[in-house]
Scaffold this active site. Structure first.
Site, PDB file in Angstrom:
ATOM      1  CG  ASP A  76      -1.900   1.103   1.123  1.00  0.00           C
ATOM      2  OD1 ASP A  76      -2.615   1.473   0.282  1.00  0.00           O
ATOM      3  OD2 ASP A  76      -1.923   2.029   2.220  1.00  0.00           O
ATOM      4  CB  SER A  77       0.341   4.795  -0.707  1.00  0.00           C
ATOM      5  OG  SER A  77      -0.985   5.120   0.156  1.00  0.00           O
ATOM      6  CB  CYS A  99      -3.141   0.637  -2.407  1.00  0.00           C
ATOM      7  SG  CYS A  99      -3.225   2.581  -2.610  1.00  0.00           S
ATOM      8  CD  GLU A 125       0.565   6.566   6.014  1.00  0.00           C
ATOM      9  OE1 GLU A 125       1.779   6.149   6.394  1.00  0.00           O
ATOM     10  OE2 GLU A 125       0.088   5.575   5.339  1.00  0.00           O
ATOM     11  CB  CYS A 136      -8.805   5.171   0.700  1.00  0.00           C
ATOM     12  SG  CYS A 136      -7.203   5.290   1.145  1.00  0.00           S
ATOM     13  CG  HIS A 195      -4.764   5.200   4.250  1.00  0.00           C
ATOM     14  ND1 HIS A 195      -4.044   4.702   3.460  1.00  0.00           N
ATOM     15  CD2 HIS A 195      -3.448   5.615   4.833  1.00  0.00           C
ATOM     16  CE1 HIS A 195      -2.771   4.724   3.126  1.00  0.00           C
ATOM     17  NE2 HIS A 195      -2.598   5.422   4.261  1.00  0.00           N
TER      18      HIS A 195
END
Length: 282
Positions: A13-14, A76, A157, A189, A191
């Site tokens: 994932d990012s 992602c 993040e 997403c 996240h």
């Protein structure tokens, strides 16, 4: 050379968002070895060009395959939208599982056919997302109302899961979607499931506690399980529990903290240099 069942599964994932998918895989496939790559040095992907995302995805895939990965999970939404076709073309014999916003289950779940979608700007602008949205609009009669939550990935993040800036950002986007009379909300997403409690709290405060929420992490784990079983690549339980290793293109400490805070896991984390075309262990 045929893949061995004892080989690991690569997930990337990012940043830390893919941990929302990893947690399902870790629970569903406890005997599998897992390799997780957080490309936090290049996060967020949602602000990058499609060419950049494709280049990063191919480089990370090469890195994980060099460590023996028998399957690849693109955990992602943005990377799936931009790079899944390129990954499958580059590695046609490899099991590659991507993740897409849950538009179809949301359309099926919605009572009034008004569905809200929270996602990154890159996901919403991708040809893959637009084609899926338009196809489902015709086949189901659903109306999809999308908003790009610029800045939300950065806050997650940073670990700001309940912080006032995160709550303020979500309130603004959710208020706009509620004006469209949505009764179902897609978390587009990986996240975003980590701020689901804050999303639910914000919806309650806005008088919309009945809104249904859809995320697709569990579906990705089920699809991966089906594919490795069909290929005869499931690691046998008699070989013991699987291991978990992690890599990041940012600081190892940040990813270790995220694992502990979000999943209560403590894998070994290795920092790698974030170079565009190749990834070298530091």
């Amino acid at each position: 050379m045929p893949m061995a069942a004892d080989a690991p599964i690569g997930i990337f994932d990012s940043g830390v968002g893919g941990l929302s998918v990893l947690r399902h895989m870790h629970a569903d496939l406890p005997h599998e070895h897992l390799l997780y790559f957080a490309d936090s040095g290049y996060a967020p992907y949602g602000d990058r060009s499609e060419a950049e995302i494709v280049a990063r995805s191919l480089a990370i895939a090469q890195f994980l395959l060099a460590r023996g990965a028998k399957a690849l999970v693109v955990a992602c939404n943005t990377a799936t939208a931009a790079a899944i076709v390129a990954l499958r073309a580059q590695y046609p014999a490899l099991i590659v599982v991507g993740i897409e916003p849950g538009l179809k289950p949301a359309a099926q779940q919605s009572r009034n056919r008004q569905v809200g979608v929270l996602a990154t700007r890159a996901t919403l602008a991708s040809a893959r997302f637009i084609a899926l949205r338009d196809q489902l609009s015709v086949s189901t009669g659903a109306n999809f109302h999308s908003t790009a939550c610029v800045g939300l990935v950065d806050l997650i993040e940073q670990g700001a899961l309940y912080a006032p800036p995160t709550a303020h950002l979500l309130q603004g986007h959710l208020s706009l979607l509620l004006e469209r009379q949505i009764d179902t909300l897609v978390l587009g997403c990986t996240h975003y499931p980590f701020v689901r409690p804050l999303i639910e709290d914000t919806l309650r405060k806005l008088g919309a506690a009945s809104i249904g929420i859809v995320d697709t992490g569990q579906a990705v784990s089920r699809q991966l399980t089906r594919l490795i079983d069909a290929a005869g690549l499931r690691r046998a339980s008699e070989h013991g529990m699987g291991t978990l290793s992690a890599y990041t293109s940012a600081g190892a400490g940040s990813l270790q903290t995220a694992f502990a805070r979000l999943l209560r896991l403590t894998p070994a984390v290795t920092a790698v240099a974030p170079q565009a075309q190749d990834i070298h262990t530091t």
